[in-house]
Design an enzyme around this catalytic site. Structure first.
Site, PDB file in Angstrom:
ATOM      1  N   GLU A  49      24.305  11.368   4.967  1.00 35.67           N
ATOM      2  CA  GLU A  49      24.132  12.108   6.220  1.00 35.67           C
ATOM      3  C   GLU A  49      23.896  11.107   7.368  1.00 35.67           C
ATOM      4  O   GLU A  49      24.560  11.143   8.370  1.00 35.67           O
ATOM      5  CB  GLU A  49      22.933  13.053   6.063  1.00 35.67           C
ATOM      6  CG  GLU A  49      22.627  13.908   7.258  1.00 35.67           C
ATOM      7  CD  GLU A  49      23.749  14.864   7.645  1.00 35.67           C
ATOM      8  OE1 GLU A  49      24.542  15.246   6.767  1.00 35.67           O
ATOM      9  OE2 GLU A  49      23.831  15.204   8.842  1.00 35.67           O
ATOM     10  N   VAL A  55      12.646  -3.150  10.882  1.00 29.98           N
ATOM     11  CA  VAL A  55      11.862  -4.282  10.395  1.00 29.98           C
ATOM     12  C   VAL A  55      10.414  -3.871  10.611  1.00 29.98           C
ATOM     13  O   VAL A  55      10.070  -3.304  11.644  1.00 29.98           O
ATOM     14  CB  VAL A  55      12.215  -5.570  11.176  1.00 29.98           C
ATOM     15  CG1 VAL A  55      11.257  -6.686  10.806  1.00 29.98           C
ATOM     16  CG2 VAL A  55      13.630  -6.006  10.866  1.00 29.98           C
ATOM     17  N   SER A  60       1.762  -3.665  11.104  1.00 31.30           N
ATOM     18  CA  SER A  60       1.901  -3.032   9.794  1.00 31.30           C
ATOM     19  C   SER A  60       1.949  -4.083   8.667  1.00 31.30           C
ATOM     20  O   SER A  60       1.412  -3.870   7.563  1.00 31.30           O
ATOM     21  CB  SER A  60       3.174  -2.191   9.851  1.00 31.30           C
ATOM     22  OG  SER A  60       3.380  -1.526   8.699  1.00 31.30           O
ATOM     23  N   LYS A  64      -0.872  -4.346   5.675  1.00 34.10           N
ATOM     24  CA  LYS A  64      -0.489  -4.270   4.261  1.00 34.10           C
ATOM     25  C   LYS A  64      -0.958  -5.508   3.490  1.00 34.10           C
ATOM     26  O   LYS A  64      -1.426  -5.407   2.354  1.00 34.10           O
ATOM     27  CB  LYS A  64       1.025  -4.085   4.129  1.00 34.10           C
ATOM     28  CG  LYS A  64       1.455  -3.785   2.706  1.00 34.10           C
ATOM     29  CD  LYS A  64       2.823  -3.176   2.628  1.00 34.10           C
ATOM     30  CE  LYS A  64       3.133  -2.739   1.203  1.00 34.10           C
ATOM     31  NZ  LYS A  64       4.378  -2.000   1.108  1.00 34.10           N
ATOM     32  N   ARG A  67      -4.662  -5.148   3.025  1.00 34.06           N
ATOM     33  CA  ARG A  67      -4.925  -4.059   2.058  1.00 34.06           C
ATOM     34  C   ARG A  67      -4.707  -4.557   0.622  1.00 34.06           C
ATOM     35  O   ARG A  67      -5.435  -4.210  -0.288  1.00 34.06           O
ATOM     36  CB  ARG A  67      -3.982  -2.903   2.381  1.00 34.06           C
ATOM     37  CG  ARG A  67      -4.352  -1.592   1.723  1.00 34.06           C
ATOM     38  CD  ARG A  67      -3.580  -0.411   2.285  1.00 34.06           C
ATOM     39  NE  ARG A  67      -2.145  -0.440   2.011  1.00 34.06           N
ATOM     40  CZ  ARG A  67      -1.219  -0.297   2.948  1.00 34.06           C
ATOM     41  NH1 ARG A  67      -1.549  -0.144   4.206  1.00 34.06           N
ATOM     42  NH2 ARG A  67       0.067  -0.329   2.623  1.00 34.06           N
ATOM     43  N   GLU A 150      14.278  -3.551   1.211  1.00 32.60           N
ATOM     44  CA  GLU A 150      13.989  -2.314   0.466  1.00 32.60           C
ATOM     45  C   GLU A 150      14.962  -1.231   0.924  1.00 32.60           C
ATOM     46  O   GLU A 150      15.109  -0.999   2.131  1.00 32.60           O
ATOM     47  CB  GLU A 150      12.551  -1.847   0.711  1.00 32.60           C
ATOM     48  CG  GLU A 150      12.239  -0.586  -0.098  1.00 32.60           C
ATOM     49  CD  GLU A 150      10.857  -0.021   0.185  1.00 32.60           C
ATOM     50  OE1 GLU A 150       9.998  -0.068  -0.699  1.00 32.60           O
ATOM     51  OE2 GLU A 150      10.635   0.481   1.306  1.00 32.60           O
ATOM     52  N   GLU A 165       4.027  13.892   5.791  1.00 35.70           N
ATOM     53  CA  GLU A 165       2.895  13.443   4.971  1.00 35.70           C
ATOM     54  C   GLU A 165       2.358  12.104   5.485  1.00 35.70           C
ATOM     55  O   GLU A 165       1.146  11.893   5.537  1.00 35.70           O
ATOM     56  CB  GLU A 165       3.349  13.324   3.506  1.00 35.70           C
ATOM     57  CG  GLU A 165       2.184  13.334   2.525  1.00 35.70           C
ATOM     58  CD  GLU A 165       1.893  11.959   1.958  1.00 35.70           C
ATOM     59  OE1 GLU A 165       1.023  11.879   1.094  1.00 35.70           O
ATOM     60  OE2 GLU A 165       2.523  10.981   2.373  1.00 35.70           O
ATOM     61  N   HIS A 166       3.261  11.230   5.887  1.00 41.42           N
ATOM     62  CA  HIS A 166       2.880   9.925   6.432  1.00 41.42           C
ATOM     63  C   HIS A 166       2.032  10.125   7.699  1.00 41.42           C
ATOM     64  O   HIS A 166       0.982   9.489   7.865  1.00 41.42           O
ATOM     65  CB  HIS A 166       4.157   9.134   6.741  1.00 41.42           C
ATOM     66  CG  HIS A 166       3.928   7.669   6.920  1.00 41.42           C
ATOM     67  ND1 HIS A 166       3.794   7.106   8.153  1.00 41.42           N
ATOM     68  CD2 HIS A 166       3.798   6.655   6.031  1.00 41.42           C
ATOM     69  CE1 HIS A 166       3.602   5.790   8.016  1.00 41.42           C
ATOM     70  NE2 HIS A 166       3.596   5.498   6.730  1.00 41.42           N
TER      71      HIS A 166
HETATM   72  P1  0O2 Z   1       4.959   2.257   5.149  1.00 40.60           P
HETATM   73  O1  0O2 Z   1       3.927   2.330   6.209  1.00 40.60           O
HETATM   74  O2  0O2 Z   1       5.852   3.452   5.083  1.00 40.60           O
HETATM   75  O3  0O2 Z   1       5.764   0.983   5.180  1.00 40.60           O
HETATM   76  P2  0O2 Z   1       4.939  -1.911  -2.404  1.00 40.60           P
HETATM   77  O4  0O2 Z   1       5.703  -1.569  -1.131  1.00 40.60           O
HETATM   78  O5  0O2 Z   1       5.842  -2.120  -3.593  1.00 40.60           O
HETATM   79  O6  0O2 Z   1       3.970  -3.023  -2.190  1.00 40.60           O
HETATM   80  P3  0O2 Z   1       4.112   0.432  -3.716  1.00 40.60           P
HETATM   81  O7  0O2 Z   1       3.208   1.536  -3.270  1.00 40.60           O
HETATM   82  O8  0O2 Z   1       3.922  -0.093  -5.082  1.00 40.60           O
HETATM   83  O9  0O2 Z   1       4.000  -0.707  -2.649  1.00 40.60           O
HETATM   84  O10 0O2 Z   1       5.639   0.803  -3.598  1.00 40.60           O
HETATM   85  P4  0O2 Z   1       6.262   2.213  -3.447  1.00 40.60           P
HETATM   86  O11 0O2 Z   1       5.480   3.240  -4.165  1.00 40.60           O
HETATM   87  O12 0O2 Z   1       7.690   2.034  -3.846  1.00 40.60           O
HETATM   88  O13 0O2 Z   1       6.120   2.504  -1.899  1.00 40.60           O
HETATM   89  C1  0O2 Z   1       6.917   1.841  -0.957  1.00 40.60           C
HETATM   90  C2  0O2 Z   1       7.093   2.698   0.286  1.00 40.60           C
HETATM   91  O14 0O2 Z   1       7.483   4.033  -0.101  1.00 40.60           O
HETATM   92  C3  0O2 Z   1       5.830   2.899   1.091  1.00 40.60           C
HETATM   93  O15 0O2 Z   1       5.654   1.803   1.941  1.00 40.60           O
HETATM   94  C4  0O2 Z   1       6.169   4.197   1.838  1.00 40.60           C
HETATM   95  O16 0O2 Z   1       7.067   3.960   2.904  1.00 40.60           O
HETATM   96  C5  0O2 Z   1       6.903   4.986   0.774  1.00 40.60           C
HETATM   97  N1  0O2 Z   1       5.954   5.824   0.008  1.00 40.60           N
HETATM   98  C6  0O2 Z   1       5.493   5.606  -1.247  1.00 40.60           C
HETATM   99  N2  0O2 Z   1       4.662   6.584  -1.618  1.00 40.60           N
HETATM  100  C7  0O2 Z   1       4.574   7.456  -0.589  1.00 40.60           C
HETATM  101  C8  0O2 Z   1       3.869   8.703  -0.396  1.00 40.60           C
HETATM  102  O17 0O2 Z   1       3.138   9.212  -1.243  1.00 40.60           O
HETATM  103  N3  0O2 Z   1       4.063   9.303   0.820  1.00 40.60           N
HETATM  104  C9  0O2 Z   1       4.864   8.796   1.809  1.00 40.60           C
HETATM  105  N4  0O2 Z   1       4.979   9.462   2.958  1.00 40.60           N
HETATM  106  N5  0O2 Z   1       5.536   7.626   1.633  1.00 40.60           N
HETATM  107  C10 0O2 Z   1       5.405   6.965   0.467  1.00 40.60           C
HETATM  108  P5  0O2 Z   1       4.218   1.453   2.518  1.00 40.60           P
HETATM  109  O18 0O2 Z   1       4.236   0.021   2.916  1.00 40.60           O
HETATM  110  O19 0O2 Z   1       3.149   1.885   1.579  1.00 40.60           O
HETATM  111  O20 0O2 Z   1       4.114   2.313   3.806  1.00 40.60           O
END
Ligand code: 0O2
Length: 191
Positions: A49, A55, A60, A64, A67, A150, A165-166
């Site tokens: 779609e 970036v 942020s 991260k 964190r 990613e 949700e975010h």
């Molecule tokens: P942001 O602010 O969106 O960039 P990793 O990225 O591998 O260190 P993790 O949690 O092991 O961290 O990887 P995962 O689960 O693949 O998550 C990567 C990204 O997917 C997140 O980046 C979010 O963008 C999205 N994501 C994962 N879980 C959720 C969720 O429950 N809700 C929402 N809305 N997004 C999710 P960031 O850096 O955590 O956040």
């Protein structure tokens, strides 16, 4: 003018690294667009779609890193964070996600590092998406540079849910009340 050699070189290093992430995003974006056009050419319809890319902002990135308990350095950022450059591919139908993921995985110009299938295995939060961490090699004047990107693939409805949700995570400072969690969960199931 005050000359600060160290600060200057760090800024220079930051700009060079960000240039590589931007370049990798541009290249992958074009490849996905061409893939979509080829799909239309072959089958008369498109599985994608739209595509979004970004970036991660410095703010942020620092949040991260902290964190996850990493010292905030450019070297650590490049090594530890795999989502500084991110592409989101939005499909209409769930079936299209697998098709698109499969076509990306088969490419010889993109190397797959890892994948996470939150389509089949929805997260407890209700989050659904297919994630690929890939390496893309940017050819620079100083030789090839291997960059992590990613790729998130999801439907429009899943994307809408994740965006809301975010935002709620920010609104409630990561403590979303139970009654809203339940509504989010019901919405995720309906999707
Ligand atoms: P942001 O602010 O969106 O960039 P990793 O990225 O591998 O260190 P993790 O949690 O092991 O961290 O990887 P995962 O689960 O693949 O998550 C990567 C990204 O997917 C997140 O980046 C979010 O963008 C999205 N994501 C994962 N879980 C959720 C969720 O429950 N809700 C929402 N809305 N997004 C999710 P960031 O850096 O955590 O956040």
């Amino acid at each position: 003018m005050v000359y600060i050699p160290n600060a200057y070189s760090q800024l220079d290093q930051w700009n060079s690294v960000m240039f590589l992430y931007e370049s990798a995003l541009k290249a992958i974006n074009t490849k996905i667009e061409i893939l979509n056009e080829e799909f239309i050419h072959m089958y008369g319809h498109t599985p994608i779609e739209h595509i979004k890319s970004r970036v991660k902002t410095p703010d942020s990135i620092v949040k991260k890193m902290k964190r996850n308990g990493y010292e905030v350095t450019i070297e650590n950022m490049v090594e530890k964070l795999s989502d500084i450059a991110g592409i989101r591919i939005i499909c209409q139908f769930v079936e299209d996600i697998e098709k698109v993921a499969d076509l990306i995985q088969k490419r010889s110009d993109i190397e797959i590092k890892s994948e996470k299938d939150y389509i089949r295995h929805m997260k407890d939060s209700g989050y659904r998406s297919y994630h690929l961490i890939v390496y893309y090699t940017v050819e620079t004047m100083n030789g090839p540079k291997r960059i992590q990107v990613e790729i998130q693939i999801r439907t429009m409805a899943m994307d809408f849910w994740a965006t809301i949700e975010h935002s709620l995570q920010y609104k409630y400072k990561a403590n979303i009340p139970d009654h809203i969690r339940e509504r989010l969960s019901a919405a995720a199931k309906a999707i």
